[in-house]
Design an enzyme around this catalytic site. Structure first.
Site, PDB file in Angstrom:
ATOM      1  N   HIS A 152       0.724  -1.302  -0.091  1.00  0.00           N
ATOM      2  CA  HIS A 152      -0.136   0.113  -0.043  1.00  0.00           C
ATOM      3  C   HIS A 152       0.809   1.202   0.137  1.00  0.00           C
ATOM      4  O   HIS A 152       0.147   2.415   0.007  1.00  0.00           O
ATOM      5  CB  HIS A 152      -1.048   0.150   1.129  1.00  0.00           C
ATOM      6  CG  HIS A 152      -0.273   0.265   2.521  1.00  0.00           C
ATOM      7  ND1 HIS A 152      -0.217  -1.006   3.337  1.00  0.00           N
ATOM      8  CD2 HIS A 152       0.061   1.194   3.409  1.00  0.00           C
ATOM      9  CE1 HIS A 152       0.692  -0.532   4.229  1.00  0.00           C
ATOM     10  NE2 HIS A 152       0.757   0.839   4.562  1.00  0.00           N
TER      11      HIS A 152
HETATM   12  C1  UD1 Z   1      -2.293   5.109   5.754  1.00  0.00           C
HETATM   13  C2  UD1 Z   1      -1.099   5.751   6.635  1.00  0.00           C
HETATM   14  C3  UD1 Z   1       0.085   4.798   6.099  1.00  0.00           C
HETATM   15  C4  UD1 Z   1      -0.578   3.459   6.816  1.00  0.00           C
HETATM   16  C5  UD1 Z   1      -1.676   2.882   6.150  1.00  0.00           C
HETATM   17  C6  UD1 Z   1      -2.043   1.782   6.761  1.00  0.00           C
HETATM   18  C7  UD1 Z   1      -0.812   8.191   6.353  1.00  0.00           C
HETATM   19  C8  UD1 Z   1      -0.218   9.246   5.664  1.00  0.00           C
HETATM   20  N1  UD1 Z   1      -0.700   7.169   5.923  1.00  0.00           N
HETATM   21  O1  UD1 Z   1      -2.179   4.951   4.185  1.00  0.00           O
HETATM   22  O2  UD1 Z   1       0.920   5.389   6.969  1.00  0.00           O
HETATM   23  O3  UD1 Z   1       0.803   2.641   6.472  1.00  0.00           O
HETATM   24  O4  UD1 Z   1      -2.778   3.895   6.262  1.00  0.00           O
HETATM   25  O5  UD1 Z   1      -3.073   0.961   6.120  1.00  0.00           O
HETATM   26  O6  UD1 Z   1      -1.490   8.478   7.288  1.00  0.00           O
HETATM   27  N2  UD1 Z   1      -9.628   4.310   1.676  1.00  0.00           N
HETATM   28  C9  UD1 Z   1     -10.678   3.609   1.472  1.00  0.00           C
HETATM   29  N3  UD1 Z   1     -11.294   3.263   2.610  1.00  0.00           N
HETATM   30  C10 UD1 Z   1     -10.777   3.392   3.773  1.00  0.00           C
HETATM   31  C11 UD1 Z   1      -9.493   4.178   3.743  1.00  0.00           C
HETATM   32  C12 UD1 Z   1      -8.941   4.548   2.594  1.00  0.00           C
HETATM   33  O7  UD1 Z   1     -11.287   3.354   0.238  1.00  0.00           O
HETATM   34  O8  UD1 Z   1     -11.258   3.074   4.728  1.00  0.00           O
HETATM   35  C13 UD1 Z   1      -8.575   4.745   0.070  1.00  0.00           C
HETATM   36  C14 UD1 Z   1      -9.074   6.137  -0.275  1.00  0.00           C
HETATM   37  O9  UD1 Z   1      -9.200   6.170  -1.569  1.00  0.00           O
HETATM   38  C15 UD1 Z   1      -7.822   6.874   0.170  1.00  0.00           C
HETATM   39  C16 UD1 Z   1      -6.799   5.838   0.084  1.00  0.00           C
HETATM   40  O10 UD1 Z   1      -7.399   4.737   0.510  1.00  0.00           O
HETATM   41  O11 UD1 Z   1      -7.590   7.945  -0.540  1.00  0.00           O
HETATM   42  C17 UD1 Z   1      -5.611   6.298   1.002  1.00  0.00           C
HETATM   43  O12 UD1 Z   1      -6.183   6.372   2.282  1.00  0.00           O
HETATM   44  P1  UD1 Z   1      -5.105   6.877   3.472  1.00  0.00           P
HETATM   45  O13 UD1 Z   1      -5.636   6.970   4.850  1.00  0.00           O
HETATM   46  O14 UD1 Z   1      -4.859   8.495   3.003  1.00  0.00           O
HETATM   47  O15 UD1 Z   1      -3.525   6.427   3.179  1.00  0.00           O
HETATM   48  P2  UD1 Z   1      -3.178   5.012   3.269  1.00  0.00           P
HETATM   49  O16 UD1 Z   1      -2.640   4.519   1.852  1.00  0.00           O
HETATM   50  O17 UD1 Z   1      -4.402   4.107   3.732  1.00  0.00           O
HETATM   51  N1  UDP Z   2      -3.400  -6.378   8.793  1.00  0.00           N
HETATM   52  C1  UDP Z   2      -4.764  -6.992   8.870  1.00  0.00           C
HETATM   53  N2  UDP Z   2      -5.584  -7.588   7.531  1.00  0.00           N
HETATM   54  C2  UDP Z   2      -4.834  -7.179   6.220  1.00  0.00           C
HETATM   55  C3  UDP Z   2      -3.508  -6.555   6.473  1.00  0.00           C
HETATM   56  C4  UDP Z   2      -2.881  -6.162   7.590  1.00  0.00           C
HETATM   57  O1  UDP Z   2      -5.336  -7.260   9.769  1.00  0.00           O
HETATM   58  O2  UDP Z   2      -5.658  -7.301   5.430  1.00  0.00           O
HETATM   59  C5  UDP Z   2      -2.860  -6.097   9.934  1.00  0.00           C
HETATM   60  C6  UDP Z   2      -1.554  -6.722  10.155  1.00  0.00           C
HETATM   61  O3  UDP Z   2      -1.496  -7.916  10.731  1.00  0.00           O
HETATM   62  C7  UDP Z   2      -0.939  -5.744  11.085  1.00  0.00           C
HETATM   63  C8  UDP Z   2      -1.424  -4.273  10.495  1.00  0.00           C
HETATM   64  O4  UDP Z   2      -2.529  -4.700   9.859  1.00  0.00           O
HETATM   65  O5  UDP Z   2      -1.208  -5.790  12.339  1.00  0.00           O
HETATM   66  C9  UDP Z   2      -0.478  -3.691   9.563  1.00  0.00           C
HETATM   67  O6  UDP Z   2      -1.264  -2.481   9.019  1.00  0.00           O
HETATM   68  P1  UDP Z   2      -1.092  -1.867   7.815  1.00  0.00           P
HETATM   69  O7  UDP Z   2       0.209  -2.797   6.767  1.00  0.00           O
HETATM   70  O8  UDP Z   2      -2.252  -1.513   7.041  1.00  0.00           O
HETATM   71  O9  UDP Z   2       0.006  -0.660   8.222  1.00  0.00           O
HETATM   72  P2  UDP Z   2       1.474  -0.076   8.400  1.00  0.00           P
HETATM   73  O10 UDP Z   2       1.885  -1.080   9.346  1.00  0.00           O
HETATM   74  O11 UDP Z   2       2.502  -0.509   7.146  1.00  0.00           O
HETATM   75  O12 UDP Z   2       1.497   1.222   8.812  1.00  0.00           O
END
Ligand code: UD1
Ligand code: UDP
Length: 365
Positions: A206
């Site tokens: 992601h």
């Molecule tokens: C965010 C965090 C990242 C973390 C990740 C974990 C920031 C800058 N980034 O990234 O550090 O590793 O979460 O998963 O805070 N979206 C949906 N549904 C949701 C959430 C998001 O459709 O419930 C889609 C939207 O199109 C959105 C995109 O995902 O624009 C990105 O979501 P965002 O929270 O901005 O950043 P992540 O890539 O999820």
């Molecule tokens: N995780 C989950 N379901 C998924 C992918 C990840 O429960 O489909 C859990 C994973 O076990 C870990 C956490 O989400 O505990 C990691 O989150 P993510 O990778 O979204 O964020 P990051 O750690 O990169 O910020």
């Protein structure tokens, strides 16, 4: 009474706050208010985790949703300020490095409210990564910095953060992993997917640097095309990544891989079950590098750097960037049984939340 506001916003926050909430419930003098910013809002990115981790419903939901960095951060700040005006806490606790972490810390700091940052001190030294900015901002204004690994202590010292504010406590994410290990084992996800232990790779992706850019994303998919010939790939897909597959016109390329199975994002228990029994993880997640190190599962991290170096130095993690050949080569090494045996880092013992809450109790009483 010590009034505390705990903050969650995005998927990796839930498993970090859950053990802290649970531990605080054992302290009658702590009055805890849980705020969910709504940065992540899909059922599979949010609500599922409250059930799986047996967390209480948030007391306040800010409903900020997705937007540009500035708009999302600003919205969290505006809404969170209202909560602090009403709740008037003695302490705000933030975890990790997402936009909600930095936004809520900034608000608290301007209102003269103490801040505790859980998972402080981690640095990728890559300021193109939005999380690195969030980490730097949050740490510099925090009053209590709770650290998961030695590099965090070294980084904070180097940045001149006062030693008195810094506490090496272990890792709350590992607390959750230990606590829910048996419950995860009872998940039936492997039967549903018809996979057996060690017979599949588990993939998560992601990071914007990998999935928002067509060339990098294609380099990763090129590697998966080779790997799936020998090994089933299970790929629970993050909403950002799903969106980008469509936007970048990569759907046909992904669909053509018969042995790659795209799934909706998984709940915590299902994911941990798959993680524990996978032959290997291919990921760019932060937390998954750590969970695999704890579980002793080989992890190939598709990033150039990591803010969690202990997972490479002591654990089962290796960095490969988005280099197609390296990803294929290292996967083959794992399939051939050539991989390092990791060790569990110091204090990753399931008691981090106990240490954190005890320190907070002593410091604020
Ligand atoms: C965010 C965090 C990242 C973390 C990740 C974990 C920031 C800058 N980034 O990234 O550090 O590793 O979460 O998963 O805070 N979206 C949906 N549904 C949701 C959430 C998001 O459709 O419930 C889609 C939207 O199109 C959105 C995109 O995902 O624009 C990105 O979501 P965002 O929270 O901005 O950043 P992540 O890539 O999820
Ligand atoms: N995780 C989950 N379901 C998924 C992918 C990840 O429960 O489909 C859990 C994973 O076990 C870990 C956490 O989400 O505990 C990691 O989150 P993510 O990778 O979204 O964020 P990051 O750690 O990169 O910020």
């Amino acid at each position: 009474m010590i009034k505390i506001v705990n903050v969650v916003g995005a998927r990796p926050n839930f498993m970090k706050i859950a053990p802290i909430q649970r531990e605080m419930a054992r302290y009658p003098e702590m009055d805890v208010h849980l705020v969910h910013t709504g940065q992540h809002y899909d059922e599979r990115m949010s609500k599922l985790f409250f059930n799986d981790l047996q967390m209480p419903k948030p007391d306040t939901y800010l409903n900020v949703g997705s937007d540009t960095h500035a708009a999302q951060t600003a919205r969290v700040m505006i809404e969170f300020e209202k909560v602090l005006n009403t709740e008037k806490p003695d302490l705000v606790i933030v975890v990790g490095d997402v936009n909600s972490t930095a936004a809520c810390s900034l608000v608290a700091s301007k209102m003269g409210i103490k801040i505790a940052h859980v998972e402080a001190g981690l640095r990728s030294f890559d300021r193109t990564m939005p999380e690195e900015i969030n980490r730097l901002v949050t740490d510099v204004i925090s009053d209590f910095l709770f650290v998961t690994e030695q590099s965090g202590l070294d980084n904070l010292k180097h940045e001149g953060i006062d030693d008195d504010k810094v506490f090496f406590v272990g890792h709350v994410m590992i607390d959750s992993l230990i606590r829910f290990f048996d419950k995860a084992e009872a998940s039936t996800i492997m039967d549903t997917l018809q996979v057996r232990p060690d017979e599949y790779a588990l993939v998560t992706l992601h990071r914007p640097s990998n999935v928002d850019n067509r060339e990098s994303f294609v380099r990763l998919l090129d590697a998966f095309e080779v790997i799936e010939k020998d090994l089933k790939i299970i790929f629970p897909i993050h909403p950002r990544t799903r969106k980008m597959i469509d936007q970048l016109g990569l759907r046909d390329k992904v669909r053509a891989m018969r042995n790659l199975h795209l799934l909706e994002p998984l709940g915590y228990l299902d994911f941990v079950k798959l993680e524990r029994h996978a032959k290997l993880l291919l990921t760019d997640s932060g937390g998954i590098q750590e969970e695999t190190t704890y579980l002793g599962i080989p992890c190939i991290t598709m990033r150039e750097n990591t803010e969690r170096p202990v997972t490479v130095e002591m654990g089962t993690n290796m960095l490969v960037g988005s280099d197609t050949d390296k990803i294929i080569r290292e996967t083959k090494n794992i399939l051939d049984g050539k991989w390092k045996n990791g060790q569990i880092p110091p204090l990753w013992d399931g008691k981090a939340a106990q240490r954190i809450v005890k320190i907070i109790s002593e410091e604020l009483s």
